[in-house]
Scaffold this active site. Structure first.
Site, PDB file in Angstrom:
ATOM      1  N   LYS A  81      12.639   9.193 -12.680  1.00  0.00           N
ATOM      2  CA  LYS A  81      12.801   8.101 -13.650  1.00  0.00           C
ATOM      3  C   LYS A  81      12.727   8.652 -15.080  1.00  0.00           C
ATOM      4  O   LYS A  81      13.535   8.301 -15.942  1.00  0.00           O
ATOM      5  CB  LYS A  81      11.731   7.020 -13.419  1.00  0.00           C
ATOM      6  N   GLN A 101       3.760   2.912 -10.857  1.00  0.00           N
ATOM      7  CA  GLN A 101       4.326   3.381  -9.590  1.00  0.00           C
ATOM      8  C   GLN A 101       3.448   2.953  -8.417  1.00  0.00           C
ATOM      9  O   GLN A 101       2.223   3.106  -8.448  1.00  0.00           O
ATOM     10  CB  GLN A 101       4.478   4.913  -9.628  1.00  0.00           C
ATOM     11  N   ASP A 107      10.304  -3.482 -13.620  1.00  0.00           N
ATOM     12  CA  ASP A 107      10.362  -3.376 -12.157  1.00  0.00           C
ATOM     13  C   ASP A 107      10.672  -4.741 -11.527  1.00  0.00           C
ATOM     14  O   ASP A 107      10.984  -4.820 -10.339  1.00  0.00           O
ATOM     15  CB  ASP A 107       9.003  -2.910 -11.613  1.00  0.00           C
TER      16      ASP A 107
HETATM   17  N1  GUN Z   1       7.374   2.394  -5.106  1.00  0.00           N
HETATM   18  C1  GUN Z   1       8.478   2.337  -4.314  1.00  0.00           C
HETATM   19  N2  GUN Z   1       9.502   1.760  -4.969  1.00  0.00           N
HETATM   20  C2  GUN Z   1       9.043   1.436  -6.188  1.00  0.00           C
HETATM   21  C3  GUN Z   1       9.658   0.816  -7.327  1.00  0.00           C
HETATM   22  O1  GUN Z   1      10.831   0.410  -7.344  1.00  0.00           O
HETATM   23  N3  GUN Z   1       8.846   0.672  -8.407  1.00  0.00           N
HETATM   24  C4  GUN Z   1       7.553   1.076  -8.418  1.00  0.00           C
HETATM   25  N4  GUN Z   1       6.836   0.868  -9.524  1.00  0.00           N
HETATM   26  N5  GUN Z   1       6.967   1.646  -7.387  1.00  0.00           N
HETATM   27  C5  GUN Z   1       7.716   1.832  -6.277  1.00  0.00           C
END
Ligand code: GUN
Length: 292
Positions: free
Chosen positions: A52, A96, A119
């Protein structure tokens, strides 16, 4: 069978995002800034967050990665989220997942300013999504919708079977596919771990979206010839033939299912890359929402 190529589609979409961000800044807008919080050192989470941040660089966005030790308390994590909420330099915040056992993800997600919830996990974002109001869509379902749109796949009237009911993928996916939009307008069945006779549903599906988290769970005998198969799984399995000793596979038994399909996403190079596109589009949107 046509491969739904995440490299191709994400490449196009990232070019669009990059240009839109340049135009936005040329008009006096702010450079988008994503702040990510990583608690602990789960290797998969490290890789996702690293990707990211790398994509922020690639698209000309600012990013901040806040690494916190796994013993961080819930209160301390929420205090960091609140600090980022107040920081005018930050447009988007993501924490995350998964978090260590002692921290409630709901409490942390609820602490994020919905205006920075890139998100799309906050109850306000999810509520707006269900009502069809403008909001940040969760990145993976958003990315899948972008992919279907790119290939001009008309899902209207299709029977869509979503397998998995997580808040992150399965549940929002079922909502988006049933919405009066294109892609969308599908008749949706949401299957999960308590579904009896899963195969009875999948064999009737025009489109299967597999988000179960079990390697190669969807097998050829479960898929109707001509179906569209979207594989959200990213599972690491042992593979002695690889130098690393392992490789990534999806939730679908790709080798045996692919010959049956009209379209299918590979793993890797499928949905995973589209998730990043969803997140980056949301981050740009968050910056633009602040106005010039
Ligand atoms: N863990 C697995 N997928 C995601 C996501 O799209 N965002 C976040 N913050 N954590 C994750």
């Amino acid at each position: 069978m046509q491969l739904l190529d995440g490299v191709l589609v994400s490449g196009h979409i990232k070019e669009q995002i990059k240009q839109e961000a340049i135009d936005w800044q040329a008009a006096g807008g702010k450079k988008p800034h994503l702040a990510a919080i990583l608690v602990g050192n789960n290797p998969a989470s490290e890789a996702y967050v690293g990707s990211k941040v790398k994509h922020c660089d690639e698209l000309g966005f600012d990013s901040t990665l806040l690494r916190l030790p796994s013993e961080t308390t819930e209160a301390a994590l929420i205090a960091e989220v609140q600090r980022l909420n107040e920081d005018p330099a930050v447009d988007g915040i993501l924490v995350q997942l998964p978090l260590p056992e002692h921290i409630s993800p709901d409490s942390v997600i609820n602490a994020i300013d919905p205006g920075k919830d890139v998100d799309g996990f906050h109850p306000i974002s999810q509520g707006r999504m269900v009502l069809g109001q403008p909001t940040f869509l969760p990145a993976t379902p958003y990315g899948i919708m972008l992919m279907l749109e790119y290939y001009k796949i008309n899902t209207s009237g299709m029977h869509c079977v979503v397998i998995g009911r997580s808040n992150i993928v399965g549940t929002p996916m079922s909502v988006l596919m049933s919405r009066a939009s294109n892609p969308g307008n599908a008749t949706v069945t949401l299957c999960h771990s308590r579904t009896r006779n899963l195969k009875d549903f999948t064999l009737n599906a025009d489109i299967i979206i597999a988000a179960i988290g079990k390697p190669r769970y969807v097998t050829a005998d479960m898929v109707k010839p001509g179906a569209i198969v979207i594989d959200v799984g990213i599972n690491r399995i042992e593979d002695a033939s690889r130098k690393s000793g392992s490789r990534l596979v999806g939730d679908v038994d790709f080798d045996n299912v692919a010959p049956l399909c009209s379209y299918i996403t590979p793993v890797p190079k499928g949905v995973g890359l589209m998730t990043i596109c969803g997140l980056m589009k949301n981050t740009l949107q968050a910056a633009k929402q602040k106005g010039i």
